[in-house]
Every structure is written in C-alpha cells, then in structure tokens.
Enzyme design. Structure first.
Site, PDB file in Angstrom:
ATOM      1  N   HIS A  58       8.147  -2.076  -3.765  1.00  0.00           N
ATOM      2  CA  HIS A  58       6.792  -2.583  -3.519  1.00  0.00           C
ATOM      3  C   HIS A  58       6.329  -3.350  -4.762  1.00  0.00           C
ATOM      4  O   HIS A  58       6.679  -2.992  -5.886  1.00  0.00           O
ATOM      5  CB  HIS A  58       5.838  -1.420  -3.214  1.00  0.00           C
ATOM      6  CG  HIS A  58       4.481  -1.901  -2.790  1.00  0.00           C
ATOM      7  ND1 HIS A  58       3.530  -2.288  -3.691  1.00  0.00           N
ATOM      8  CD2 HIS A  58       3.937  -2.081  -1.552  1.00  0.00           C
ATOM      9  CE1 HIS A  58       2.442  -2.684  -3.032  1.00  0.00           C
ATOM     10  NE2 HIS A  58       2.671  -2.571  -1.731  1.00  0.00           N
ATOM     11  N   SER A  98      -3.181  -7.596   3.410  1.00  0.00           N
ATOM     12  CA  SER A  98      -4.519  -7.791   3.988  1.00  0.00           C
ATOM     13  C   SER A  98      -4.513  -7.886   5.514  1.00  0.00           C
ATOM     14  O   SER A  98      -5.302  -8.638   6.100  1.00  0.00           O
ATOM     15  CB  SER A  98      -5.193  -9.028   3.388  1.00  0.00           C
ATOM     16  OG  SER A  98      -5.377  -8.857   2.008  1.00  0.00           O
ATOM     17  N   GLY A 138      -3.949  -6.088  -1.276  1.00  0.00           N
ATOM     18  CA  GLY A 138      -4.956  -5.300  -1.985  1.00  0.00           C
ATOM     19  C   GLY A 138      -6.338  -5.918  -2.020  1.00  0.00           C
ATOM     20  O   GLY A 138      -6.603  -6.954  -1.397  1.00  0.00           O
ATOM     21  N   GLU A 167       5.819  -9.241   1.732  1.00  0.00           N
ATOM     22  CA  GLU A 167       4.435  -9.036   1.319  1.00  0.00           C
ATOM     23  C   GLU A 167       4.120  -9.957   0.144  1.00  0.00           C
ATOM     24  O   GLU A 167       4.417  -9.607  -1.019  1.00  0.00           O
ATOM     25  CB  GLU A 167       4.214  -7.588   0.885  1.00  0.00           C
ATOM     26  CG  GLU A 167       4.607  -6.575   1.941  1.00  0.00           C
ATOM     27  CD  GLU A 167       3.973  -5.217   1.677  1.00  0.00           C
ATOM     28  OE1 GLU A 167       3.123  -4.814   2.471  1.00  0.00           O
ATOM     29  OE2 GLU A 167       4.316  -4.592   0.668  1.00  0.00           O
TER      30      GLU A 167
HETATM   31  P1  PGA Z   1      -3.173  -4.150   1.958  1.00  0.00           P
HETATM   32  O1  PGA Z   1      -1.857  -3.584   1.304  1.00  0.00           O
HETATM   33  O2  PGA Z   1      -2.999  -4.147   3.459  1.00  0.00           O
HETATM   34  O3  PGA Z   1      -4.251  -3.198   1.519  1.00  0.00           O
HETATM   35  O4  PGA Z   1      -3.384  -5.543   1.446  1.00  0.00           O
HETATM   36  C1  PGA Z   1      -0.597  -4.008   1.757  1.00  0.00           C
HETATM   37  C2  PGA Z   1       0.491  -3.385   0.964  1.00  0.00           C
HETATM   38  O5  PGA Z   1       0.363  -3.195  -0.252  1.00  0.00           O
HETATM   39  O6  PGA Z   1       1.539  -3.052   1.540  1.00  0.00           O
END
Ligand code: PGA
Length: 258
Positions: free
Chosen positions: A100, A218, A178, A172
C-alpha cells in the site's frame, strides 16, 4: 468463473478501529450482507492486526474474506515488532495486502521488499493483494505507466505460473487516496488499466488476464459505478467511505447491480 464476471469489493480499515470497534463493524457487515453474497461478488475486509483473530472467527469466509494489511516475509525470526505469515495462517487469514502506498511512503518499503512479501504470502497459500500507484509528481512528469510497470515487474518477479490465480492487483493513484486525495478521472483509470494489463500479460501471458484489477482512491457511492463499469476494472478497494457498515452495504448494492 471468468474474472470479468466477478466483482471484487473490499476495504482496508487502516489504523483506525480498535478491536471492539472492528467487532461491531463486522457484526453489522455480516448482518447487512446476509443474502447479498453471490458467486459473482467477492467481498473482503482488511482490519488491523489486533483485530484479526476475532475478525477471522466472526465472518463466514465463503461470503467475506479477511485480510492483513502487511506482513513480514520470514516465517519466523529476530524481527521485533513484525508479524509473520505463519502467524497469519494460524488465524485462517485469506489474503494479505502488500505495498500500500502508505507502507511505501511512510515505512520506506521498496519494490524488492514487497516482492519478498508477495512470494512469501503466495507460498503460505494466501491471496496476495499487491497495491501499486504513481505519485502526483510522477503523474505530472508523465511517468505513471513506467512507475506502474516497474512496481509490477519487480513486485511480481519470480511468481510461479501456478500461483497467478492468487494474485490480485489494486491500482491506487497515490494522489487520489485519503483525506487530501481527489478521485481520478475514469478515462485516466481506464488508460492506466490497459497499461497494467499489458504488463501483466508480459509477465504471465494469457493467465495475466485472469488477475483481478481493482481501483482504489476516494471511491464513494456516487463515483463507484464510474470505475467499476470500466472494462479494465474488476472491482473496488475502498478506504474511508466503507468504514461505516451501512455505507459499505450501499456500495455492495450499487456495484452488485452494475
Ligand atoms: P480512500 O483510501 O478510499 O480513503 O481514499 C483508499 C486506500 O487507501 O486504499
């Protein structure tokens, strides 16, 4: 079943919920998801290490897979503070999330280290969910495809053809994740998806096409279908939006229908 016929939907709880909060969350998910599971929908939840023992005992693994957010590659050893694949297997873990962007960014994980973890996770029988993504700077420099390709080529190096069926990839974009993230344009995701597919093909030939490719960053109820409906994407990997059980259930209804 062909990978394209299945929808993958899951959440990484990051470092937010205590054990009791995770328990409440999973109870709710379990009752909200009753009768929603189908052969076409693969749900998964990735809690913190401290909640894994209860988490794996609580869910029906035929309906919801439980994963860990990280692991060390070694079976055991002098690695204070780390969690080993042997410990995770003992808890009936289904999958392990690796690479990640927060692990890469804040803990300095390299593609080479992530590769060792991927190989170890596969060796222990887990699904390896490899996360890849370019930063804002890399995107602006036009390097996104090159970065994604490198993360895949190194991250999946030496994976045996017979283990390809247990690899999932989450794309991602770091800039989309985030509280400060902004959702990626679906056309942009489709383009990156095609490039990721090419790399997977170069690694594994035809069987590379069977690897589920998830989008994360998001994701919410309004934009979920825009990503999930893309030909290149097989599912969604969700953070914040899914940390409320009712909203996770609403997402399931949405992508389950599309
Ligand atoms: P988020 O996180 O949906 O809060 O943007 C995605 C992730 O970190 O996998």
């Amino acid at each position: 079943m062909n990978v394209a016929e299945k929808v993958y939907l899951g959440t990484n709880l990051k470092m937010y919920m205590t054990n009791s909060e995770t328990r409440d969350y999973l109870y709710k998910i379990r009752s909200l998801c009753e009768n929603k599971g189908s052969a076409h929908l693969q749900l998964f939840v990735i809690p913190s290490f401290t909640s894994l023992a209860e988490g794996t005992a609580l869910v029906d693994h035929k309906q919801i897979l439980i994963g860990a957010q990280n692991m060390h590659w070694a079976e055991q050893g002098q690695f204070t503070g780390e969690v080993s694949p042997r410990m995770l297997r003992d808890l009936n873990m289904d999958l392990v999330e690796l690479g990640h962007s927060e692990r890469r960014m804040y803990f300095g994980e390299t593609d080479e280290q992530i590769n060792r973890k991927v190989l170890s996770a596969l060796g222990f029988g887990f699904i390896a969910l490899l996360c890849i993504g370019e930063t804002k700077e890399q995107k602006e420099a036009g390097q996104a495809d090159e970065v994604l390709s490198r993360q895949l080529l190194i991250g999946l190096r030496d994976v045996e053809p017979r283990e390809v069926g247990r690899i999932w990839v989450a794309y991602e974009p770091v800039w989309s994740i985030g509280v400060d993230g902004r959702p990626a344009d679906p056309d942009y995701v489709a383009e990156r998806g095609r490039s990721i597919r090419q790399t997977l093909y170069s690694l594994f030939g035809k069987s590379g096409e069977t690897i589920p490719l998830l989008y994360g960053g998001s994701v919410n109820l309004d934009n979920a279908s825009c990503y999930n409906d893309l030909d290149e994407i097989n599912g969604l990997f969700v953070g914040r939006y899914a940390w409320d059980a009712e909203r996770f259930a609403a997402l399931i209804d949405k992508v389950g229908q599309s």
